[in-house]
Design a protein around this motif. Structure first.
Motif, mmCIF file in Angstrom:
data_model
loop_
_atom_site.group_PDB
_atom_site.id
_atom_site.type_symbol
_atom_site.label_atom_id
_atom_site.label_comp_id
_atom_site.label_asym_id
_atom_site.label_seq_id
_atom_site.Cartn_x
_atom_site.Cartn_y
_atom_site.Cartn_z
ATOM 1 N N LEU A 149 35.501 -32.849 -23.436
ATOM 2 C CA LEU A 149 34.464 -31.952 -22.913
ATOM 3 C C LEU A 149 34.026 -31.012 -24.027
ATOM 4 O O LEU A 149 34.814 -30.692 -24.920
ATOM 5 N N ARG A 150 32.764 -30.539 -23.961
ATOM 6 C CA ARG A 150 32.325 -29.526 -24.926
ATOM 7 C C ARG A 150 32.558 -28.149 -24.311
ATOM 8 O O ARG A 150 32.369 -27.956 -23.113
ATOM 9 N N SER A 151 32.944 -27.185 -25.159
ATOM 10 C CA SER A 151 33.109 -25.815 -24.634
ATOM 11 C C SER A 151 32.179 -24.863 -25.360
ATOM 12 O O SER A 151 31.932 -25.010 -26.568
ATOM 13 N N HIS A 152 31.658 -23.899 -24.601
ATOM 14 C CA HIS A 152 30.772 -22.864 -25.135
ATOM 15 C C HIS A 152 31.412 -21.530 -24.806
ATOM 16 O O HIS A 152 31.611 -21.212 -23.627
ATOM 17 N N LEU A 153 31.764 -20.787 -25.837
ATOM 18 C CA LEU A 153 32.570 -19.584 -25.645
ATOM 19 C C LEU A 153 31.733 -18.354 -25.942
ATOM 20 O O LEU A 153 31.221 -18.200 -27.061
ATOM 21 N N LEU A 154 31.572 -17.504 -24.945
ATOM 22 C CA LEU A 154 30.813 -16.270 -25.134
ATOM 23 C C LEU A 154 31.814 -15.176 -25.496
ATOM 24 O O LEU A 154 32.674 -14.825 -24.684
ATOM 25 N N VAL A 155 31.731 -14.713 -26.713
ATOM 26 C CA VAL A 155 32.735 -13.780 -27.226
ATOM 27 C C VAL A 155 32.111 -12.387 -27.366
ATOM 28 O O VAL A 155 31.022 -12.242 -27.926
ATOM 29 N N ARG A 156 32.825 -11.383 -26.835
ATOM 30 C CA ARG A 156 32.311 -10.015 -26.847
ATOM 31 C C ARG A 156 32.322 -9.446 -28.263
ATOM 32 O O ARG A 156 33.321 -9.567 -28.979
ATOM 33 N N VAL A 169 31.106 -21.064 -30.489
ATOM 34 C CA VAL A 169 31.185 -19.626 -30.183
ATOM 35 C C VAL A 169 29.802 -18.977 -30.272
ATOM 36 O O VAL A 169 29.046 -19.232 -31.214
ATOM 37 N N THR A 170 29.478 -18.135 -29.285
ATOM 38 C CA THR A 170 28.285 -17.286 -29.351
ATOM 39 C C THR A 170 28.762 -15.839 -29.177
ATOM 40 O O THR A 170 29.526 -15.553 -28.254
ATOM 41 N N TYR A 171 28.347 -14.960 -30.078
ATOM 42 C CA TYR A 171 28.746 -13.554 -29.949
ATOM 43 C C TYR A 171 27.751 -12.839 -29.042
ATOM 44 O O TYR A 171 26.534 -13.014 -29.173
ATOM 45 N N VAL A 172 28.273 -12.051 -28.120
ATOM 46 C CA VAL A 172 27.427 -11.360 -27.145
ATOM 47 C C VAL A 172 27.609 -9.852 -27.321
ATOM 48 O O VAL A 172 28.744 -9.366 -27.311
ATOM 49 N N PRO A 173 26.497 -9.122 -27.495
ATOM 50 C CA PRO A 173 26.617 -7.670 -27.654
ATOM 51 C C PRO A 173 27.338 -7.042 -26.447
ATOM 52 O O PRO A 173 27.184 -7.515 -25.321
ATOM 53 N N ARG A 174 28.103 -6.000 -26.722
ATOM 54 C CA ARG A 174 28.900 -5.371 -25.673
ATOM 55 C C ARG A 174 28.073 -4.950 -24.464
ATOM 56 O O ARG A 174 28.514 -5.047 -23.320
ATOM 57 N N SER A 175 26.822 -4.463 -24.734
ATOM 58 C CA SER A 175 25.985 -3.978 -23.632
ATOM 59 C C SER A 175 25.653 -5.133 -22.676
ATOM 60 O O SER A 175 25.664 -4.967 -21.460
ATOM 61 N N GLU A 176 25.400 -6.300 -23.235
ATOM 62 C CA GLU A 176 25.071 -7.451 -22.393
ATOM 63 C C GLU A 176 26.327 -7.991 -21.709
ATOM 64 O O GLU A 176 26.292 -8.446 -20.559
ATOM 65 N N ALA A 178 28.742 -6.396 -20.566
ATOM 66 C CA ALA A 178 29.225 -5.518 -19.491
ATOM 67 C C ALA A 178 29.032 -6.154 -18.109
ATOM 68 O O ALA A 178 29.906 -6.028 -17.241
ATOM 69 N N ASP A 179 27.920 -6.842 -17.906
ATOM 70 C CA ASP A 179 27.714 -7.538 -16.627
ATOM 71 C C ASP A 179 28.047 -9.019 -16.840
ATOM 72 O O ASP A 179 27.199 -9.849 -17.107
ATOM 73 N N ARG A 180 29.354 -9.322 -16.661
ATOM 74 C CA ARG A 180 29.834 -10.656 -17.026
ATOM 75 C C ARG A 180 29.206 -11.790 -16.247
ATOM 76 O O ARG A 180 28.847 -12.818 -16.803
ATOM 77 N N ASP A 181 29.089 -11.584 -14.937
ATOM 78 C CA ASP A 181 28.565 -12.684 -14.111
ATOM 79 C C ASP A 181 27.146 -13.034 -14.538
ATOM 80 O O ASP A 181 26.814 -14.205 -14.728
ATOM 81 N N ALA A 182 26.315 -11.996 -14.701
ATOM 82 C CA ALA A 182 24.919 -12.225 -15.091
ATOM 83 C C ALA A 182 24.870 -12.892 -16.465
ATOM 84 O O ALA A 182 24.101 -13.831 -16.702
ATOM 85 N N MET A 183 25.710 -12.405 -17.374
ATOM 86 C CA MET A 183 25.737 -12.977 -18.730
ATOM 87 C C MET A 183 26.113 -14.465 -18.692
ATOM 88 O O MET A 183 25.471 -15.302 -19.336
#
Ligand SMILES: *Cc1c(COP(=O)(O)O)cnc(C)c1O
Length: 330
Positions: A80-87, A107-114, A116-121
């Motif tokens: 399987l491929r994995s996509h990791l959203l890292v704070r 890996v994709t880096y996600v700004p802390r402000s974004e 914050a709302d994990r489900d939406a992100m």
């Protein structure tokens, strides 16, 4: 590949406490990356994905998250491929769990402000990842900590294995485990309740408040009941309402992820004296609570009738991340 129910069980004599022992369930040794509770939690969960057409998994976590590295390695092992959203941002030198996450997954880096709302992100990124994949690709989201009823099944299997292993012993058992989302502790307690064992779990609260953990317990028990129990299993449902699970504070509370002065030195001393490698974020907390439990039980009336165990959930790659932040301590 993931289905390895056995664990290495070792007894450790407690320093400065004659005749006091702690049993360690060495799940940390099960797999070089997935070691510990991650393997248990993914044991039943991952095999359900491919039969439903899933090709890609999206999940998230902090920089030194053991969860993201585990998902990435487990997915890669299954094709399987994995996509990791890292704070946060890419570190100058990727190391520890983050290095492993980068080796096995995208890996994709996600700004802390974004973040914050994990489900939406997660929803937003899953949709955009799916849009960029071939038409036959199918994406699923695994939430942080894999807090789902399926994740409990691997822990129930571990309890069943221990019950067989100790079938000849009438000692009561306390299993101490260090908690992030609490899924591991809840899964163990469900196993103990369903198998009618005179055992209990102490979940050491590391990442959040007692309210959070009680909420997790309620949520997971409810989801477990609706996923796996039929209308006729009223007795099992009653057991879910009264799990043998105690949420306990860590002996030296602090903000999750930070360490107190001297803790690396304590881990070093334990490593040298006992040959047991602990880390100050996770397993040291379980060790401290287990020593306290062992001391209480050895002075109690049932004395040697009690076995105090630690489920060693791994966490050792986190030491590399800590060495970046606290180089002088190592
Ligand atoms: C992931 C992890 C935990 C947290 O597990 P939960 O099931 O989320 O409570 C605890 N300890 C270690 C070492 C971990 O890697």
């Amino acid at each position: 590949m993931l289905q390895r129910p056995d664990t290495i069980i070792k007894e450790y004599r407690i320093p400065d406490a004659p005749d006091a022992w702690v049993t360690i369930l060495h799940d940390d040794l099960l797999h070089p990356v997935l070691g510990g509770n991650k393997l248990r939690k993914l044991d039943a969960l991952l095999p359900t994905l491919q039969p439903s057409g899933i090709t890609d998994v999206v999940t998230c976590g902090g920089l030194q998250s053991a969860h993201t590295a585990a998902i990435a390695a487990a997915c890669a092992e299954r094709g399987l491929r994995s996509h990791l959203l890292v704070r946060g941002e890419r570190p100058a030198v990727p190391t520890g769990y983050h290095l492993l996450a980068r080796m096995y997954g995208e890996v994709t880096y996600v700004p802390r402000s974004e973040y914050a709302d994990r489900d939406a992100m997660l929803q937003r990124h899953a949709a955009s990842i799916e849009a960029g994949l071939p038409a036959e690709a199918k994406v699923c989201i695994i939430e942080e900590g894999a807090a789902s009823p399926l994740a409990c099944l691997g822990l129930i299997r571990l309890v069943a294995h221990l019950a067989r292993h100790w079938a000849a012993s009438n000692r009561a058992v306390t299993i101490v485990t260090d908690c992030g989302t609490g899924t591991t502790a809840i899964g163990l307690a469900i196993g103990i309740a369903f198998l009618d064992l005179p055992w209990k779990v102490q979940g050491v609260m590391l990442a959040d408040s007692a309210e959070y953990y009680l909420q997790q317990q309620k949520k997971l028990a409810k989801a477990f009941s609706s996923d796996f129990l039929t209308d006729s299993s009223a007795a099992l449902r009653a057991k879910l309402e009264r799990l043998p699970l105690h949420w306990v504070e860590r002996l030296h509370p602090r903000k999750f992820g930070s360490i107190l002065p001297g803790e690396i030195a304590i881990c070093r001393q334990i490593a040298r004296e006992l040959g047991l490698l602990l880390d100050p974020i996770y397993s040291l907390a379980a060790w401290e609570v287990a020593l306290q439990s062992a001391a209480e039980h050895s002075t109690g009336e049932d004395g040697s009738q009690h076995r105090v165990c630690i489920l060693h959930c791994g966490g050792l790659h986190g030491l590399y991340g800590l060495a970046q932040r606290y180089p002088a301590d190592f």
